[in-house]
Write a protein that holds these residues in place. Structure first.
Motif, mmCIF file in Angstrom:
data_model
loop_
_atom_site.group_PDB
_atom_site.id
_atom_site.type_symbol
_atom_site.label_atom_id
_atom_site.label_comp_id
_atom_site.label_asym_id
_atom_site.label_seq_id
_atom_site.Cartn_x
_atom_site.Cartn_y
_atom_site.Cartn_z
ATOM 1 N N ARG A 62 76.395 48.501 43.736
ATOM 2 C CA ARG A 62 76.651 47.587 44.857
ATOM 3 C C ARG A 62 77.366 48.311 45.991
ATOM 4 O O ARG A 62 77.065 48.082 47.172
ATOM 5 N N SER A 63 78.306 49.193 45.647
ATOM 6 C CA SER A 63 79.023 49.933 46.689
ATOM 7 C C SER A 63 78.111 50.900 47.433
ATOM 8 O O SER A 63 78.401 51.287 48.571
ATOM 9 N N GLU A 64 76.994 51.282 46.789
ATOM 10 C CA GLU A 64 76.021 52.175 47.426
ATOM 11 C C GLU A 64 74.942 51.408 48.190
ATOM 12 O O GLU A 64 74.020 52.017 48.731
ATOM 13 N N GLY A 65 75.052 50.088 48.220
ATOM 14 C CA GLY A 65 74.116 49.285 48.999
ATOM 15 C C GLY A 65 73.010 48.617 48.215
ATOM 16 O O GLY A 65 72.164 47.928 48.799
ATOM 17 N N TYR A 66 72.973 48.795 46.906
ATOM 18 C CA TYR A 66 71.958 48.133 46.091
ATOM 19 C C TYR A 66 72.310 46.649 45.943
ATOM 20 O O TYR A 66 73.474 46.290 45.764
ATOM 21 N N ARG A 67 71.287 45.802 45.998
ATOM 22 C CA ARG A 67 71.466 44.363 45.864
ATOM 23 C C ARG A 67 70.536 43.828 44.775
ATOM 24 O O ARG A 67 69.401 44.283 44.636
ATOM 25 N N THR A 68 71.031 42.852 44.021
ATOM 26 C CA THR A 68 70.232 42.274 42.935
ATOM 27 C C THR A 68 69.102 41.436 43.508
ATOM 28 O O THR A 68 69.331 40.473 44.226
ATOM 29 N N GLN A 69 67.866 41.819 43.180
ATOM 30 C CA GLN A 69 66.683 41.111 43.654
ATOM 31 C C GLN A 69 66.069 40.238 42.564
ATOM 32 O O GLN A 69 65.369 39.265 42.863
ATOM 33 N N HIS A 70 66.370 40.563 41.297
ATOM 34 C CA HIS A 70 65.676 39.915 40.179
ATOM 35 C C HIS A 70 66.523 40.150 38.932
ATOM 36 O O HIS A 70 67.205 41.178 38.823
ATOM 37 N N THR A 71 66.546 39.202 38.027
ATOM 38 C CA THR A 71 67.211 39.390 36.733
ATOM 39 C C THR A 71 66.197 39.139 35.625
ATOM 40 O O THR A 71 65.262 38.346 35.782
ATOM 41 N N PHE A 72 66.380 39.826 34.515
ATOM 42 C CA PHE A 72 65.474 39.663 33.377
ATOM 43 C C PHE A 72 66.265 39.869 32.092
ATOM 44 O O PHE A 72 67.435 40.285 32.121
ATOM 45 N N ASP A 73 65.641 39.577 30.955
ATOM 46 C CA ASP A 73 66.326 39.651 29.665
ATOM 47 C C ASP A 73 65.826 40.822 28.834
ATOM 48 O O ASP A 73 64.615 41.069 28.770
ATOM 49 N N ALA A 74 66.755 41.524 28.210
ATOM 50 C CA ALA A 74 66.429 42.438 27.117
ATOM 51 C C ALA A 74 66.769 41.703 25.822
ATOM 52 O O ALA A 74 67.733 40.931 25.770
ATOM 53 N N ALA A 75 65.974 41.923 24.791
ATOM 54 C CA ALA A 75 66.159 41.218 23.527
ATOM 55 C C ALA A 75 66.088 42.207 22.370
ATOM 56 O O ALA A 75 65.261 43.126 22.381
ATOM 57 N N VAL A 76 66.963 42.010 21.386
ATOM 58 C CA VAL A 76 67.029 42.910 20.225
ATOM 59 C C VAL A 76 67.191 42.082 18.963
ATOM 60 O O VAL A 76 68.011 41.159 18.896
ATOM 61 N N TRP A 77 66.393 42.425 17.951
ATOM 62 C CA TRP A 77 66.533 41.858 16.608
ATOM 63 C C TRP A 77 66.761 43.003 15.641
ATOM 64 O O TRP A 77 66.072 44.023 15.705
ATOM 65 N N GLN A 78 67.757 42.843 14.766
ATOM 66 C CA GLN A 78 68.087 43.885 13.789
ATOM 67 C C GLN A 78 68.105 43.261 12.400
ATOM 68 O O GLN A 78 68.825 42.284 12.154
ATOM 69 N N ARG A 79 67.308 43.805 11.487
ATOM 70 C CA ARG A 79 67.275 43.268 10.130
ATOM 71 C C ARG A 79 68.638 43.432 9.457
ATOM 72 O O ARG A 79 69.284 44.469 9.576
ATOM 73 N N GLY A 80 69.072 42.411 8.750
ATOM 74 C CA GLY A 80 70.331 42.476 8.032
ATOM 75 C C GLY A 80 71.522 42.003 8.833
ATOM 76 O O GLY A 80 72.588 41.754 8.270
#
Length: 334
Positions: A310-328
């Motif tokens: 953000r300090s370098e000028g980048y702005r959030t245009q879109h958000t998305f989800d990462a998802a993880v499933w771990q056995r056990g």
């Protein structure tokens, strides 16, 4: 209008590229519209796999026509859900991601989850559905026992001069463009930089040098995230040991858009302005390539990185989800 009750879900390996092409064309348009990302190269690769009948997943059929698909890839005891997308004939002003397309996508995901969660050889499942806004399929993933991590798609407009780094490098370090010989040292740097890092919970390739090498090969040699831009990629090297202290890797994702695929700094050299220098070097080269915007993705929980961008000028245009499933693991809460 068809409902999800009238749609058939069949093994994706029964279908060749011609059946999927109309859906992929609509999806490519949405990638360009939403992310300014040319998805056609990825579509061509998918169609090659489809014609070889070797892509595991499911297709949705409505009146004999494919209206959606999902697929995964296997990496030893891990599966990565690569995509899910469904479409329909749209009225003016409608978005390709609106219901009932979303309902079809969730039906496809449910079938894929059932297959993967009942595969005894799998210990882990990962997914990052970049195209879909955060929350679109959150309930489906949570109900299947996944943990969710919100990620930000941030964009910097390159109007005028690129940002200029202020800090000088320590005298024992030098910055130079990326070389092919940097791949193995970069894998060592990434595995060290991401130890106990939020992103290592999302992508287990960061856990080891071997995994980091696979990650780098996918970016640098196989165009896994756009077309690798070696001229916009840089490393910071120790003059004596020749070990890497930092790196930025970049790709071109459309004629007007570049993407930062990796930025990391050795723990011993953090908070000395090196990340800013690397970002500025990439931006300067992108400008020479007539690129007019740069994007990157970052996990929302990685607050130091978000603050930096953000300090370098980048702005959030879109958000998305990462998802993880771990056995056990106990059933995740998000």
């Amino acid at each position: 209008m068809a409902t999800t009750a009238t749609i058939q879900i069949l093994d994706l390996r029964h279908f060749g590229a011609p059946m999927l092409r109309p859906v992929l064309e609509v999806e490519s348009e949405l990638w360009m519209q939403r992310l300014h990302w040319d998805y056609r190269a990825s579509s061509r690769l998918l169609m090659q796999y489809l014609d070889n009948h070797m892509l595991p997943g499911y297709a949705a059929l409505d009146a004999g026509a494919v209206t959606g698909y999902t697929f995964c890839v296997y990496e030893q005891t891990k599966a990565v859900i690569g995509d899910v997308f469904a479409t329909r004939a749209l009225a003016p002003g409608e978005d390709a991601g609106d219901p009932p397309a979303q309902a079809v996508e969730e039906t496809l995901l449910t079938h894929l989850f059932e297959t993967l969660l009942n595969s005894p050889q799998l210990d882990r499942i990962e997914s990052q559905l970049l195209l879909h806004p955060a929350g679109t399929h959150a309930n489906a993933f949570r109900d299947a026992g996944f943990q969710l991590f919100r990620r930000l798609f941030m964009v910097l407009s390159l109007s005028g001069s690129p940002p200029r780094a202020q800090a000088d490098l320590p005298p024992e370090l030098e910055m130079r463009p990326w070389r092919e010989e940097d791949l193995n040292p970069s894998a060592r740097l990434i595995s060290m930089a991401y130890a106990d890092h939020p992103d290592s919970r999302i992508n287990d390739q960061y856990h080891s040098i071997h995994g980091s090498t696979r990650f780098l090969n996918n970016i640098v040699r196989y165009s896994g995230c756009g077309v690798f831009a070696s001229q916009a990629s840089h490393v910071i090297v120790h003059r004596i040991t020749r070990e890497l202290a930092g790196l930025v890797l970049a790709s071109r994702v459309s004629p007007q858009s570049g993407h930062i695929t990796q930025l990391c700094i050795h723990p011993e050299y953090r908070r000395q302005g090196m990340a800013r220098r690397l970002l500025a070097a990439a931006a300067a080269q992108f400008l020479r390539m007539n690129i007019r915007e740069i994007s990157l993705t970052v996990t929302e929980d990685n607050r130091d990185a978000v603050t930096l961008y953000r300090s370098e000028g980048y702005r959030t245009q879109h958000t998305f989800d990462a998802a993880v499933w771990q056995r056990g693991s106990k059933r995740f809460q998000s």
